[in-house]
Design an enzyme around this catalytic site. Sequence first.
Site, short mmCIF file in Angstrom:
data_model
loop_
_atom_site.label_atom_id
_atom_site.label_comp_id
_atom_site.label_asym_id
_atom_site.label_seq_id
_atom_site.Cartn_x
_atom_site.Cartn_y
_atom_site.Cartn_z
NE ARG A 183 11.28 -12.70 3.77
CZ ARG A 183 10.19 -13.94 3.65
NH1 ARG A 183 9.72 -14.27 2.34
NH2 ARG A 183 9.85 -14.56 4.64
CB SER A 233 13.60 -11.85 9.70
OG SER A 233 12.79 -12.55 10.36
CD GLU A 303 14.08 -10.49 5.49
OE1 GLU A 303 12.95 -10.39 5.61
OE2 GLU A 303 14.52 -11.74 5.58
#
Length: 312
Positions: A183, A233, A303
Amino acid sequence: MIDNHIVQYIQKIVGKERVKLSEPMKHHTTLKIGGPADCFVTPTDLRQIPQLIQALKNFNINYYVIGNGSNLLVSDDGFRGVIIQLYHHYSDYSICWCKDRKTVQFKAFSGISMIKLATIAAKEGCTGFEFASGIPGSLGGGVCMNAGAYGSELKDVILSATVCDRDGNLIELSKEALELGYRKSIIQEKNYIVLEAVIELKQDDPKAIKEKMESLAALRKEKQPLEYPSAGSTFKRPQGFYAGKLISDAGLKGFRVGGVQVSEKHAGFVVNTGMATAQDFIKLTDEVARIVQEQTGVKLELEVKKLGFIDG
């Protein structure tokens, strides 16, 4: 402050019809939350973007670039500055088969959706991008975050990307230069804007590709709360753990604050049940992180990107 002179200058670059004022950001995020942006711009041409960036720098105007807004929480107060959206109006692509017809390169503008590109690849009989068939973001956002699912990531297929720096310069970065990790990428570190990307896929049986995509779609439908708006998410995966399991084990499935709720289907998702606010989202995620850390000692990190908040 964005005055009429600045607005007219922006309109001259991208076209009057591509500029909106006081545009509600809830219409441009998958979470369906967010107050108005002072100015909302949708370029259609690669050449417009460096000009726009240079102009905003000269005017000292704050800006932020989005795709589909799939990993974004915008403040209830909105965003003071210019939002540049690279999405539907910036989504052209081209296909180049290699001589052996065993591999194919897709060159696409960053605004193309990951789902659309995966569908195109499947129709061409190309495998390797099936994992992206359910990721709601744009290719540019996918490169920036090294998006992935079900054991595959963008770094597995990308060859290069063309980016724009904060001075409006175009730079071509190889796969190695992108420094793709979990990420993360050099894009975030340098505040680059992804304009184009090239991915390479392999030829395979179209029927097998279709079956794999259908299987992944069924799995997502079973496991994820697709019936509600969300930002995907919510928390990053802590090393050695899974955020969703930690939240579920803490008894927080269904936990609600205002219009947001920890999904009862998958605790890794926070969903908008209707009329949710950004403050609801912050209060809920702060409380979830506090409880999980108190019970397990594991610190959860968002996130989802926050935009327009005083604390960033």
